[in-house]
Structures are given as structure tokens and as C-alpha cells.
Design an enzyme around this catalytic site. Sequence first.
Site, PDB file in Angstrom:
ATOM      1  N   GLY A  14       0.775  -1.234   0.000  1.00 34.82           N
ATOM      2  CA  GLY A  14       0.000   0.000   0.000  1.00 34.82           C
ATOM      3  C   GLY A  14       0.805   1.281   0.000  1.00 34.82           C
ATOM      4  O   GLY A  14       0.317   2.320   0.447  1.00 34.82           O
ATOM      5  N   ASN A  16       1.562   3.038  -2.590  1.00 35.49           N
ATOM      6  CA  ASN A  16       0.874   3.974  -3.498  1.00 35.49           C
ATOM      7  C   ASN A  16      -0.393   4.536  -2.852  1.00 35.49           C
ATOM      8  O   ASN A  16      -0.727   5.704  -3.047  1.00 35.49           O
ATOM      9  CB  ASN A  16       0.563   3.300  -4.835  1.00 35.49           C
ATOM     10  CG  ASN A  16       1.777   3.272  -5.737  1.00 35.49           C
ATOM     11  OD1 ASN A  16       2.162   4.294  -6.293  1.00 35.49           O
ATOM     12  ND2 ASN A  16       2.412   2.112  -5.851  1.00 35.49           N
ATOM     13  N   HIS A 108       0.984   1.342 -13.350  1.00 36.46           N
ATOM     14  CA  HIS A 108       1.786   0.193 -13.785  1.00 36.46           C
ATOM     15  C   HIS A 108       3.267   0.585 -13.685  1.00 36.46           C
ATOM     16  O   HIS A 108       3.652   1.656 -14.161  1.00 36.46           O
ATOM     17  CB  HIS A 108       1.433  -0.199 -15.226  1.00 36.46           C
ATOM     18  CG  HIS A 108       2.176  -1.419 -15.660  1.00 36.46           C
ATOM     19  ND1 HIS A 108       1.875  -2.679 -15.188  1.00 36.46           N
ATOM     20  CD2 HIS A 108       3.253  -1.559 -16.469  1.00 36.46           C
ATOM     21  CE1 HIS A 108       2.729  -3.546 -15.701  1.00 36.46           C
ATOM     22  NE2 HIS A 108       3.565  -2.902 -16.483  1.00 36.46           N
ATOM     23  N   GLU A 146     -10.798  -2.918 -21.102  1.00 39.15           N
ATOM     24  CA  GLU A 146     -10.920  -4.372 -21.216  1.00 39.15           C
ATOM     25  C   GLU A 146      -9.612  -5.012 -21.700  1.00 39.15           C
ATOM     26  O   GLU A 146      -9.425  -6.212 -21.553  1.00 39.15           O
ATOM     27  CB  GLU A 146     -12.105  -4.758 -22.114  1.00 39.15           C
ATOM     28  CG  GLU A 146     -12.031  -4.346 -23.562  1.00 39.15           C
ATOM     29  CD  GLU A 146     -12.213  -2.850 -23.782  1.00 39.15           C
ATOM     30  OE1 GLU A 146     -12.555  -2.127 -22.822  1.00 39.15           O
ATOM     31  OE2 GLU A 146     -11.986  -2.388 -24.909  1.00 39.15           O
ATOM     32  N   VAL A 148      -5.794  -5.531 -20.870  1.00 34.85           N
ATOM     33  CA  VAL A 148      -4.950  -5.380 -19.681  1.00 34.85           C
ATOM     34  C   VAL A 148      -3.807  -4.399 -19.972  1.00 34.85           C
ATOM     35  O   VAL A 148      -3.047  -4.586 -20.931  1.00 34.85           O
ATOM     36  CB  VAL A 148      -4.369  -6.747 -19.249  1.00 34.85           C
ATOM     37  CG1 VAL A 148      -3.497  -6.580 -18.010  1.00 34.85           C
ATOM     38  CG2 VAL A 148      -5.496  -7.728 -18.984  1.00 34.85           C
ATOM     39  N   ASP A 149      -3.705  -3.350 -19.179  1.00 37.11           N
ATOM     40  CA  ASP A 149      -2.688  -2.297 -19.321  1.00 37.11           C
ATOM     41  C   ASP A 149      -2.795  -1.582 -20.671  1.00 37.11           C
ATOM     42  O   ASP A 149      -1.820  -0.975 -21.141  1.00 37.11           O
ATOM     43  CB  ASP A 149      -1.252  -2.847 -19.137  1.00 37.11           C
ATOM     44  CG  ASP A 149      -1.008  -3.330 -17.712  1.00 37.11           C
ATOM     45  OD1 ASP A 149      -1.616  -2.784 -16.778  1.00 37.11           O
ATOM     46  OD2 ASP A 149      -0.198  -4.259 -17.543  1.00 37.11           O
ATOM     47  N   ALA A 178       8.893   7.879  -9.502  1.00 38.54           N
ATOM     48  CA  ALA A 178       7.790   7.968 -10.464  1.00 38.54           C
ATOM     49  C   ALA A 178       6.421   7.667  -9.840  1.00 38.54           C
ATOM     50  O   ALA A 178       5.546   8.528  -9.823  1.00 38.54           O
ATOM     51  CB  ALA A 178       8.051   7.033 -11.644  1.00 38.54           C
ATOM     52  N   GLU A 179       6.226   6.476  -9.300  1.00 33.57           N
ATOM     53  CA  GLU A 179       4.865   6.073  -8.913  1.00 33.57           C
ATOM     54  C   GLU A 179       4.231   7.008  -7.885  1.00 33.57           C
ATOM     55  O   GLU A 179       3.091   7.443  -8.047  1.00 33.57           O
ATOM     56  CB  GLU A 179       4.885   4.646  -8.358  1.00 33.57           C
ATOM     57  CG  GLU A 179       5.275   3.613  -9.394  1.00 33.57           C
ATOM     58  CD  GLU A 179       5.087   2.197  -8.879  1.00 33.57           C
ATOM     59  OE1 GLU A 179       4.035   1.894  -8.301  1.00 33.57           O
ATOM     60  OE2 GLU A 179       6.010   1.386  -9.050  1.00 33.57           O
TER      61      GLU A 179
HETATM   62  C1  GAR Z   1       3.530  -1.093  -7.324  1.00 33.67           C
HETATM   63  O1  GAR Z   1       4.838  -1.075  -7.820  1.00 33.67           O
HETATM   64  C2  GAR Z   1       2.531  -1.049  -8.463  1.00 33.67           C
HETATM   65  O2  GAR Z   1       2.930  -0.231  -9.523  1.00 33.67           O
HETATM   66  C3  GAR Z   1       2.512  -2.491  -8.869  1.00 33.67           C
HETATM   67  O3  GAR Z   1       2.523  -3.209  -7.648  1.00 33.67           O
HETATM   68  C4  GAR Z   1       3.225  -2.438  -6.669  1.00 33.67           C
HETATM   69  C5  GAR Z   1       2.359  -2.292  -5.440  1.00 33.67           C
HETATM   70  O4  GAR Z   1       3.033  -1.655  -4.383  1.00 33.67           O
HETATM   71  N1  GAR Z   1       1.371  -2.788  -9.689  1.00 33.67           N
HETATM   72  C6  GAR Z   1       1.391  -3.680 -10.677  1.00 33.67           C
HETATM   73  O5  GAR Z   1       2.360  -4.349 -10.949  1.00 33.67           O
HETATM   74  C7  GAR Z   1       0.078  -3.794 -11.463  1.00 33.67           C
HETATM   75  N2  GAR Z   1       0.298  -4.482 -12.701  1.00 33.67           N
HETATM   76  P1  GAR Z   1       2.242  -0.936  -3.208  1.00 33.67           P
HETATM   77  O6  GAR Z   1       1.227  -1.932  -2.650  1.00 33.67           O
HETATM   78  O7  GAR Z   1       3.301  -0.622  -2.188  1.00 33.67           O
HETATM   79  O8  GAR Z   1       1.578   0.296  -3.752  1.00 33.67           O
END
Ligand code: GAR
Length: 202
Positions: A14, A16, A108, A146, A148-149, A178-179
Amino acid sequence: MLTARIAVVVSGGGTNLQALIDAQARGELKSGNIALVIADKAGIGAIARAEKAGVDCEVIIRKEPDFEEKVLSALTEHRIDMVVLAGFLGIFSADLLRRFGKPMINIHPALIPSFCGKGFYGLRVHQAALDYGVKVTGATVHYASEVVDGGQIILQKAVDVLPGDTAEILQRRVMEQAEWVLLPQAAEIVAAQIVREKELNV
Ligand code: GAR
């Protein structure tokens, strides 16, 4: 002030989700209000983050029957305007997307269209980038669709791959650079659009 009611769907630690909570606290996510967290597994770190922030959290087990029906009910009950998939490791069906009928965005951890699609999630994405030998990777926030990504891209940010990187080291750099920056920005863009539409209808 009108705000968009946001549900965040999570499967893991969690971080993000935390970036969204912190952005809301700082006033950067101002058009949206995190009204619900849906965790698809019990005991994951994201649940504790939601509880600490005082956000309603429902645990709906992805592996159990009627997962999508239960998700839809929760979204309806909480009058959710938009969904943020923040480390959700499942895939929602086209049927769920259609029945929800409101914006859903996803983060992603790569520069789509590289290293994405079915099977590319979490550390696997970063391992694939290292195996390929790319020198730049990054993160993408896009609308869920619909495919994926495959939905329309909202924001992207590049991050360097450095000598000696492991998947874990690269994952951390992509998150930090980035995220955690992009996801709150993209959520604000979409929430502001929803608020503009709500204002036209009042
Ligand atoms: C993150 O890096 C997110 O981008 C990735 O999972 C991680 C979750 O981390 N998502 C994917 O790969 C979706 N295809 P978090 O629970 O610490 O946010």
C-alpha cells in the site's frame, strides 16, 4: 466544495495508497476524497495504512466467489465516483468495468507499452526490464480498459536503470521517483474532471 469520491483498490503493502493519502493531506489531491479502500486479501499492509488514516476499508477476498459482485456493491454503497487501482494484482473483467461505468485508473510500474499485460505485475515487471537490458524504465498511469494495461495513458515518467540494480532496488527507485509522484497527480486530473462535470449538473 464538491469532490470526487475515490475508492482505492489494493493487494499489497500500500505505498501507493499512502502516497494518495499523503497528497490529500497536503492539499495536492484536492478535487478527490479517498472514501473507501478495498483490500483483496486479509492482513496486507495497505489495510493498516487505511485504518491509520481513518479511511473506511473493506476486505473482499479476490479468490472467493462473487468477488466482482461484492466490489460493485461496495462501490455503489459508498457512492464512488472513480476507482484507483494502486497495486491491485488482479484483473477486473470487461463486465465489471462496464457496470461500474465511471473512471477507473491504474498504476503500472513500467513505461507502457513495454513490460505490461497479463503476468507483468510487481517485481516481475522490474525483473523483465533488467533481463531485457533496458537503460530506462519508469511508471505509467492509465485508464483501466478491457485490454490489460491497454487503456488510454494519463501520465508517464521515466526512471534510469543503473548498473548493479536488482529487481528490488529498481522497484524502489521507480516507486520513489515515479509512482508516488504520478499517481496522486493523475488522480487529481481525473477527480478535477469529475468535479467539473458534477458542477455542470447541480
Ligand atoms: C507497485 O509497484 C505497483 O505499480 C505495482 O505493484 C506495486 C504495489 O506496491 N502494480 C502492478 O504491478 C500492477 N500491474 P504498493 O502496494 O506498495 O503500492
